[in-house]
Design an enzyme around this catalytic site. Structure first.
Site, short mmCIF file in Angstrom:
data_model
loop_
_atom_site.label_atom_id
_atom_site.label_comp_id
_atom_site.label_asym_id
_atom_site.label_seq_id
_atom_site.Cartn_x
_atom_site.Cartn_y
_atom_site.Cartn_z
N ASP A 76 -7.87 58.88 52.13
CA ASP A 76 -8.40 57.51 52.04
C ASP A 76 -9.83 57.44 51.55
O ASP A 76 -10.34 56.34 51.31
CB ASP A 76 -8.30 56.84 53.42
CG ASP A 76 -6.85 56.66 53.84
OD1 ASP A 76 -6.48 57.10 54.93
OD2 ASP A 76 -6.08 56.11 53.02
N HIS B 171 -8.98 64.48 59.98
CA HIS B 171 -7.53 64.38 59.87
C HIS B 171 -6.90 65.16 61.02
O HIS B 171 -7.41 66.19 61.43
CB HIS B 171 -7.05 64.97 58.53
CG HIS B 171 -5.67 64.54 58.17
ND1 HIS B 171 -4.56 65.15 58.66
CD2 HIS B 171 -5.24 63.52 57.40
CE1 HIS B 171 -3.48 64.55 58.19
NE2 HIS B 171 -3.87 63.55 57.43
C1 SDX Z 1 -4.33 58.93 57.31
O1 SDX Z 1 -1.45 61.87 60.01
C2 SDX Z 1 -1.45 61.72 58.69
O2 SDX Z 1 -0.90 62.49 57.94
C3 SDX Z 1 -2.16 60.47 58.22
C4 SDX Z 1 -2.34 60.33 56.71
C5 SDX Z 1 -1.01 60.12 56.01
O3 SDX Z 1 -0.92 60.47 54.81
O4 SDX Z 1 -0.10 59.52 56.65
O5 SDX Z 1 -2.96 61.50 56.19
C6 SDX Z 1 -3.19 59.11 56.37
O6 SDX Z 1 -4.20 58.22 58.28
C7 SDX Z 1 -5.61 59.68 57.06
C8 SDX Z 1 -6.70 59.44 58.17
C9 SDX Z 1 -7.39 58.11 57.87
N1 SDX Z 1 -8.26 57.74 59.00
C10 SDX Z 1 -9.62 57.78 58.88
O7 SDX Z 1 -10.23 58.21 57.89
C11 SDX Z 1 -10.36 57.23 60.11
C12 SDX Z 1 -11.52 58.18 60.48
N2 SDX Z 1 -10.91 59.43 61.01
C13 SDX Z 1 -10.77 59.56 62.42
O8 SDX Z 1 -10.58 58.38 63.14
C14 SDX Z 1 -9.96 60.78 62.86
O9 SDX Z 1 -10.44 61.84 62.15
C15 SDX Z 1 -8.44 60.74 62.76
C16 SDX Z 1 -7.87 59.55 63.46
C17 SDX Z 1 -8.01 60.74 61.34
C18 SDX Z 1 -7.92 62.01 63.43
O10 SDX Z 1 -8.26 61.92 64.76
P1 SDX Z 1 -7.83 63.08 65.81
O11 SDX Z 1 -7.05 64.16 65.15
O12 SDX Z 1 -7.23 62.41 67.00
O13 SDX Z 1 -9.19 63.73 66.17
P2 SDX Z 1 -10.16 63.22 67.31
O14 SDX Z 1 -10.25 61.72 67.26
O15 SDX Z 1 -9.74 63.87 68.58
O16 SDX Z 1 -11.58 63.81 66.82
C19 SDX Z 1 -11.94 65.16 67.12
C20 SDX Z 1 -13.47 65.13 67.15
C21 SDX Z 1 -14.02 64.06 68.09
O17 SDX Z 1 -15.32 64.47 68.47
P3 SDX Z 1 -15.48 65.28 69.93
O18 SDX Z 1 -14.82 64.38 70.97
O19 SDX Z 1 -14.76 66.60 69.73
O20 SDX Z 1 -16.98 65.39 70.10
O21 SDX Z 1 -13.97 64.77 65.83
C22 SDX Z 1 -14.65 63.53 65.92
C23 SDX Z 1 -14.21 62.85 67.20
O22 SDX Z 1 -15.20 61.96 67.68
N3 SDX Z 1 -14.26 62.76 64.73
C24 SDX Z 1 -15.10 62.01 64.00
C25 SDX Z 1 -14.32 61.53 62.95
N4 SDX Z 1 -13.05 61.96 63.07
C26 SDX Z 1 -13.02 62.72 64.19
N5 SDX Z 1 -16.42 61.73 64.14
C27 SDX Z 1 -16.96 60.91 63.18
N6 SDX Z 1 -16.28 60.41 62.11
C28 SDX Z 1 -14.95 60.69 61.98
N7 SDX Z 1 -14.27 60.18 60.95
#
Ligand code: SDX
Length: 428
Positions: free
Chosen positions: A364, A307
């Protein structure tokens, strides 16, 4: 904490005020930056460090896993309030007394019919159309049938527009689902509660009396409360920026639905179920999928994990996880996918990759398990998220317009070609 921040560029110092919110969050007010520095701006892809507004609606503390709507803890609201009360709280700022709540519900019922021509738009969609695309289109179409809703300059006009969408949106949600399942389009029963009526519209069969199930009513009521607002997330920021051009509320909501559709945002609840099903089909080998999630060469992410704000457990996920056990138990459903989810969560929570990146289950991760137990098709999961988020979107849009915020128009840093003379076709 000092009152100002100092920026030094080439020996020149610039001072900017620090603003502090009621929960002691501090921000540098850079409203004068470009003018003071002769054109220097900031850049922050994804706005990870940038606030778009000051807001009094929802407070999140991602480190401590705190979520409050207008100061009330999400745990209390999920346990003690119902969705319509929470919608009123978010939109108007206070928990309603009985008279206010009854009037709000009565005014919503007055508006719970949509123009029959909307059915012609719905008919034009193929059955295979994703419900989020259908819902976004129908929501935008509401403007055509309710042109007065665009004018919200007075409190009275704003209230009329709010109850219009609170009344009509559940009909569009139900019709979107019924279109997909080939059921005739129906209306609910205004003698029912708001959430009871939604379930009746969604599930009623034309040839039998719909029987309410208190377990489903309570489960949906709680899920809608938990999804109702979440400060400046992607879809809410979209609703605010579209509304900042003074586009109408329904058009702004339609854009928010489109933003929520994405699998990185609200679309994740559908993606989680599809992922858990894939793990089950694959023999339940969660370790294989964990490895894929950690492999940078593999685009696969553990859906429902991570998140932007919560670097601790998403408080909503905690509540939904308990509710999932209760609902499945009450309904007498054994869903192996819930066990896979729990196994995945416990593995990830002890895996260095996830621990180091503070990746926890989010809202989710478990919600789809309850939606499925309720008989909601997986493609409708994100529509249910939108149904919950509706009052939050309305509240945020209303706040943006009441504060007369300027049109949203970010700057950029250009990295393209410098000037070049035009080349005639025969010279290229
Ligand atoms: C919602 O913003 C809100 O409030 C949203 C929400 C709401 O109520 O409106 O809470 C609802 O959208 C919840 C999130 C639902 N999405 C998912 O579950 C999809 C999977 N999650 C990711 O795509 C990700 O965690 C996000 C999009 C939610 C957040 O992404 P960020 O903050 O941009 O973080 P990032 O992509 O920069 O990740 C940081 C690191 C990265 O690795 P490094 O580059 O540091 O090596 O964490 C890794 C990412 O690759 N990472 C994951 C991951 N989420 C982040 N690796 C594997 N699986 C994951 N799910």
């Amino acid at each position: 904490m000092s009152k100002t921040a100092t920026l030094e560029i080439d020996g020149q110092k610039y001072e900017f005020p620090l603003i502090t919110g009621t929960e002691n969050e501090v921000a540098i007010d850079v409203k004068t930056l470009r003018g003071a520095t002769g054109g220097i701006t900031t850049i922050d892809p994804g706005y990870k460090n940038t606030g778009s507004c000051e807001s009094g609606i929802t407070f999140l503390n991602g480190e401590e896993g705190i979520l409050r709507y207008r100061g009330y803890a999400i745990e209390d609201l999920a346990e003690k309030a119902d969705f319509l009360e929470v919608a009123y709280l978010l939109i108007f700022g206070e928990l309603p007394n009985k008279e206010q709540l009854d009037k709000f519900h009565a005014d919503i019922k007055e508006e719970s019919v949509v123009d029959d021509d909307i059915k012609k738009i719905l008919d034009a969609f193929p059955k295979a159309a994703h419900p989020m695309g259908v819902l976004s289109s129908l929501t935008s179409a509401l403007t055509a049938f309710n042109p007065s809703s665009v004018n919200v300059d007075s409190e009275e006009d704003m209230y009329k527009t709010v109850v219009k969408i609170m009344g009509k949106f559940p009909v569009l949600v139900a019709w979107t689902m019924r279109k997909k399942s080939g059921l005739p389009l129906n209306y609910g029963d205004n003698s029912l509660g708001y959430v009871e009526n939604i379930l009746k519209m969604m599930f009623e069969k034309p040839n039998e009396e719909y029987k309410q199930n208190e377990i489903l009513v309570n489960a949906l009521d709680k899920l809608l409360i938990l999804h109702a607002d979440h400060e400046q997330n992607c879809s809410t920021s979209t609703v605010r920026i579209v509304g900042s051009s003074h586009a109408g509320l329904f058009a702004s909501l339609s854009s928010g639905i489109s933003a929520l559709w994405g699998p990185l945002h609200g679309g994740a609840n559908q993606a989680v179920l599809e992922m858990l099903e894939a793990i089950k089909e694959d023999g339940g080998d969660t370790k294989k999928f964990m490895a894929k999630a950690k492999d940078k060469a593999d685009p696969f992410r553990l859906m429902g994990f991570g998140h932007r704000v919560y670097k601790n457990f998403d408080p909503r996920a905690k509540i939904i996880k308990v509710a999932a056990d209760e609902v499945l138990g009450d309904l007498g459903i054994e869903d192996p996918v819930l066990d896979i989810a729990k196994g995945l969560a416990s593995e990830a929570l002890s895996d260095e990759y996830f621990v180091k990146r503070k990746l926890y289950p989010n809202v989710d991760f478990y919600s789809g398990i309850i939606y499925r137990a309720m008989g909601i098709p997986v493609e409708m999961f994100t529509v249910m998220f939108a149904l919950g988020r509706l009052p939050g979107w309305i509240a945020q849009w209303k706040e943006m317009r009441a504060r007369k915020e300027p049109i949203g128009r970010p700057r950029q840093v250009y990295i393209g070609e410098n000037y070049r003379a035009f080349k005639a076709l025969d010279k290229r």
